[in-house]
Design a protein around this motif. Structure first.
Motif, mmCIF file in Angstrom:
data_model
loop_
_atom_site.group_PDB
_atom_site.id
_atom_site.type_symbol
_atom_site.label_atom_id
_atom_site.label_comp_id
_atom_site.label_asym_id
_atom_site.label_seq_id
_atom_site.Cartn_x
_atom_site.Cartn_y
_atom_site.Cartn_z
ATOM 1 N N GLU A 192 40.394 43.459 46.367
ATOM 2 C CA GLU A 192 39.304 43.777 47.278
ATOM 3 C C GLU A 192 38.277 44.710 46.639
ATOM 4 O O GLU A 192 38.623 45.572 45.833
ATOM 5 C CB GLU A 192 39.832 44.476 48.534
ATOM 6 N N TRP A 206 35.214 37.583 53.302
ATOM 7 C CA TRP A 206 34.466 38.779 53.675
ATOM 8 C C TRP A 206 34.961 39.254 55.039
ATOM 9 O O TRP A 206 35.070 38.456 55.978
ATOM 10 C CB TRP A 206 32.976 38.493 53.762
ATOM 11 N N LEU A 243 35.924 33.265 48.745
ATOM 12 C CA LEU A 243 36.043 34.699 48.953
ATOM 13 C C LEU A 243 36.130 34.954 50.450
ATOM 14 O O LEU A 243 35.510 34.234 51.245
ATOM 15 C CB LEU A 243 34.833 35.441 48.386
ATOM 16 N N GLU A 253 33.206 32.616 52.091
ATOM 17 C CA GLU A 253 32.154 32.270 51.141
ATOM 18 C C GLU A 253 32.743 31.352 50.084
ATOM 19 O O GLU A 253 33.838 31.603 49.564
ATOM 20 C CB GLU A 253 31.580 33.519 50.468
ATOM 21 N N SER A 289 39.495 38.485 47.203
ATOM 22 C CA SER A 289 39.843 37.224 46.536
ATOM 23 C C SER A 289 41.356 37.139 46.424
ATOM 24 O O SER A 289 42.038 38.152 46.261
ATOM 25 C CB SER A 289 39.201 37.133 45.151
ATOM 26 N N ARG A 291 35.151 42.555 50.404
ATOM 27 C CA ARG A 291 35.155 41.238 49.767
ATOM 28 C C ARG A 291 36.506 41.070 49.089
ATOM 29 O O ARG A 291 36.879 41.864 48.229
ATOM 30 C CB ARG A 291 34.033 41.128 48.740
#
Length: 254
Positions: free
Chosen positions: A161, A193, A191, A215, A180, A178
């Motif tokens: 993060e 958010w 991703l 995203e 991953s 954010r």
């Protein structure tokens, strides 16, 4: 539009039920005179702050909180003062996020949280030094990682993060993350958010709105809808867990 509203209402009802369960459990402990605090680790929200018992500050002209992300997973009033919660969620000395939420409630392991990119010793303090303004704090960020437990659909995996403060003042603070998860299926394609907007409602209360958005940096894969659905479901559960944990600690340590 209807589906997110219905899901948000469902998660709010779930939070209320969890809070009621927490109250019942607390009453039972008191009746049996047990010293067992369950999963409550101590006063990790920190001490009460005198500022919080006053009415909410007047909102300046033109003031607006950040817009929610695509899907609102939880909107709830919290029985804890604004600056007290800000300290618990942001301050370098607080263990509320790492110990109470991540390790104990979410069962995360290998938790690593780095320093704020600026004003590391100041963020979350009840008052700022004269030389530092709220605007100076905004934009500060840190990186973190943690191992999430396996579920019915995915194996244990590490989330990475970047956490940023996009608003910081005595009326509102906003945490935007954010994340991953490269180890999960299709993890390299998206991703996640998430955003937490906490507003000061005065009288030792505040209001929290949690939202999430997917995203796809290189364009959505064929299963993008399934990814979005799974993300919303999983993150909404986390939102409720966070809200329930805040309420539980506030009830135990007013």
């Amino acid at each position: 539009v209807v589906e997110p509203q219905m899901q948000a209402a469902f998660m709010l009802q779930a939070l209320r039920e969890l809070r009621e369960d927490s109250r019942v459990a607390k009453k039972k402990r008191q009746e049996t005179e047990s010293d067992d605090k369950g999963t409550i680790l101590g006063p990790l929200l920190g001490p009460a702050i005198p500022f919080d018992k006053d009415p909410a500050p007047e909102v300046p002209d033109g003031y607006a909180v950040p817009e929610n992300l695509e899907f609102v997973g939880l909107e709830v009033d919290l029985p804890v003062g604004f600056k007290r919660l800000r300290w618990a969620l942001l301050h370098k000395d607080s263990k509320f996020v790492t110990d109470a939420i991540f390790a104990t409630e979410a069962k995360y392991e290998d938790i690593e949280i780095k320093e704020w990119s600026k004003h590391h010793d100041i963020i979350g303090e009840p008052e700022l030094p004269e030389a530092v303004t709220n605007a100076d704090i905004e934009g500060a960020e840190y990186e973190s990682s943690y191992l999430m437990p396996a579920s019915a659909f995915v194996k244990a995996n590490t989330a990475y993060e970047t956490v940023q403060l996009t608003m910081y003042n005595d009326n509102c603070f906003c945490i935007k993350k954010r994340a991953s998860n490269p180890d999960v299926p299709y993890g390299s394609t998206f991703l996640a958010w998430t955003q937490y907007v906490i507003t000061n409602t005065g009288n030792n209360t505040c209001h929290m709105v949690c939202s999430v958005e997917a995203e796809f940096p290189n364009g959505p894969p064929l299963i993008s809808r399934q990814i979005q659905s799974g993300m919303r479901s999983g993150v909404a559960q986390l939102f409720v867990l966070i809200g329930e944990t805040i309420c539980k600690y506030a009830d135990e340590y007013p």
